[in-house]
Design a protein around this motif. Structure first.
Motif, PDB file in Angstrom:
ATOM      1  N   UNK A 142       0.756  -1.195  -0.004  1.00  0.00           N
ATOM      2  CA  UNK A 142       0.104  -0.171   0.061  1.00  0.00           C
ATOM      3  C   UNK A 142       0.956   1.344   0.002  1.00  0.00           C
ATOM      4  N   UNK A 143       2.077   1.109   0.818  1.00  0.00           N
ATOM      5  CA  UNK A 143       2.867   2.137   0.756  1.00  0.00           C
ATOM      6  C   UNK A 143       3.631   2.523  -0.662  1.00  0.00           C
ATOM      7  N   UNK A 144       3.792   1.478  -1.274  1.00  0.00           N
ATOM      8  CA  UNK A 144       4.525   1.694  -2.753  1.00  0.00           C
ATOM      9  C   UNK A 144       3.265   1.697  -3.765  1.00  0.00           C
ATOM     10  N   UNK A 145       2.480   2.119  -3.650  1.00  0.00           N
ATOM     11  CA  UNK A 145       1.075   2.032  -4.521  1.00  0.00           C
ATOM     12  C   UNK A 145       1.657   2.483  -5.847  1.00  0.00           C
ATOM     13  N   UNK A 146       0.886   1.889  -6.936  1.00  0.00           N
ATOM     14  CA  UNK A 146       1.068   2.316  -8.257  1.00  0.00           C
ATOM     15  C   UNK A 146       2.027   1.164  -8.973  1.00  0.00           C
ATOM     16  N   UNK A 147       2.625   0.292  -8.145  1.00  0.00           N
ATOM     17  CA  UNK A 147       3.336  -0.609  -8.862  1.00  0.00           C
ATOM     18  C   UNK A 147       2.421  -1.821  -9.175  1.00  0.00           C
ATOM     19  N   UNK A 148       2.510  -2.531 -10.586  1.00  0.00           N
ATOM     20  CA  UNK A 148       1.914  -3.529 -10.859  1.00  0.00           C
ATOM     21  C   UNK A 148       2.660  -4.863 -10.377  1.00  0.00           C
ATOM     22  N   UNK A 149       1.932  -5.904 -10.454  1.00  0.00           N
ATOM     23  CA  UNK A 149       2.603  -7.125 -10.004  1.00  0.00           C
ATOM     24  C   UNK A 149       1.350  -8.275  -9.790  1.00  0.00           C
ATOM     25  N   UNK A 150       2.110  -9.484  -9.398  1.00  0.00           N
ATOM     26  CA  UNK A 150       1.339 -10.585  -9.199  1.00  0.00           C
ATOM     27  C   UNK A 150       1.767 -11.286  -7.860  1.00  0.00           C
ATOM     28  N   UNK A 151       0.769 -11.638  -6.957  1.00  0.00           N
ATOM     29  CA  UNK A 151       1.123 -12.378  -5.797  1.00  0.00           C
ATOM     30  C   UNK A 151       1.381 -13.928  -6.167  1.00  0.00           C
ATOM     31  N   UNK A 152       2.414 -14.313  -6.208  1.00  0.00           N
ATOM     32  CA  UNK A 152       2.916 -15.711  -6.532  1.00  0.00           C
ATOM     33  C   UNK A 152       2.420 -16.832  -5.639  1.00  0.00           C
ATOM     34  N   UNK A 153       2.350 -17.813  -6.313  1.00  0.00           N
ATOM     35  CA  UNK A 153       1.840 -18.964  -5.492  1.00  0.00           C
ATOM     36  C   UNK A 153       0.885 -18.538  -4.284  1.00  0.00           C
ATOM     37  N   UNK A 154      -0.150 -18.120  -4.474  1.00  0.00           N
ATOM     38  CA  UNK A 154      -1.200 -17.685  -3.692  1.00  0.00           C
ATOM     39  C   UNK A 154      -1.581 -18.826  -2.630  1.00  0.00           C
TER      40      UNK A 154
END
Ligand SMILES: [Zn+2]
Length: 256
Positions: A142-154
């Protein structure tokens, strides 16, 4: 079925004997792209060779929370260099792991935040690893908002799932969803919007049912996709095609 393995570790030693066969098997049986994660500089060079040989192999580089204490100035500079030269399509896997705590918490947070800043600077997506650390991971993302990505091996619970979706992250499911005991996780498979789902093997780890305990390999992502399709009451080919588009949306088409 045309499928993608969004997260595997082809540079690891367990593929030294038959790496080419493993890759050929994947592409011959319907695989259209895979992302082979680099967790250190040596792995990066091996993956770079694979990327040069196969146009549909993607790679990333990032210091895993286990190795956070080894993430110093040299590693940081190296990561910036390869990001700048566009030799990687993502930064990761990075994050927090309070289950094993192989590196002290403060070190994990430090390495995680530095790598997030690099991702932001070079406009690269991130691949997140989080285990028993969901509230800190959520706070930092949340602090580094604006970065895209994926939560791996959820494998997290519904609270973190909701945070990840709200932050516009993709959710990647592994062979764990095929295990009989993963009932809670399958509820989230059912819930995940199709435009946010990824599938992965995390090979050589986490072989899906019925291969559990054996070395995993990218082609087995099919079992995870089929299970997810069954849970969602969808056609597996359709679900896989949507996940493929999600992968390209995050990591780009193979123009590198
Ligand atoms: Zn991994």
């Amino acid at each position: 079925m045309k499928f993608i393995d969004s997260h595997c570790h082809l540079a690891m030693d367990s593929f030294n004997e038959d790496r080419t066969e493993v890759i050929e098997r994947f592409f011959n049986q319907g695989g259209i792209a895979l992302l082979s994660v680099s967790t250190n500089i040596d792995e990066f060079y091996l993956n770079k060779e694979l990327c040069e040989k196969y146009s549909n192999i993607y790679t990333s580089l990032g210091w895993h929370p286990h190795d956070a204490k080894g993430f110093g100035k040299r590693e940081e500079d190296f990561l910036k260099q390869v990001a700048e030269k566009k030799l990687i399509q993502a930064i990761g896997e990075i994050g927090l792991d309070y289950y094993y705590n192989n590196s002290p918490k403060e070190e994990q947070i430090r390495a995680f935040e530095i790598q997030l800043k690099i991702a932001k600077k070079y406009n690269l997506p991130v691949i997140i690893h989080t285990r028993d650390a969901d509230s800190d991971t959520a706070r930092i993302l949340k602090k580094h908002k604006g970065i895209k990505g994926v939560i791996h091996c959820f494998t997290s619970g519904e609270d973190f799932f909701n945070v990840a979706i709200k932050l516009d992250f993709f959710i990647s499911f592994s062979g764990i969803i095929t295990f009989p005991k993963s009932e809670d996780l399958r509820k989230l498979v059912k819930k995940v919007p199709v435009d946010r789902v990824f599938f992965e093997t995390d090979s050589p780890y986490l072989s899906p049912h019925p291969f559990r305990g054996k070395r995993n390999e990218p082609v087995r992502v099919v079992h995870t996709i089929e299970k997810a399709a069954e849970v969602k009451g969808m056609n597996a080919d359709t679900l896989s095609e949507i996940a493929n588009q999600n992968f390209f949306a995050l990591f780009g088409r193979n123009t590198f």
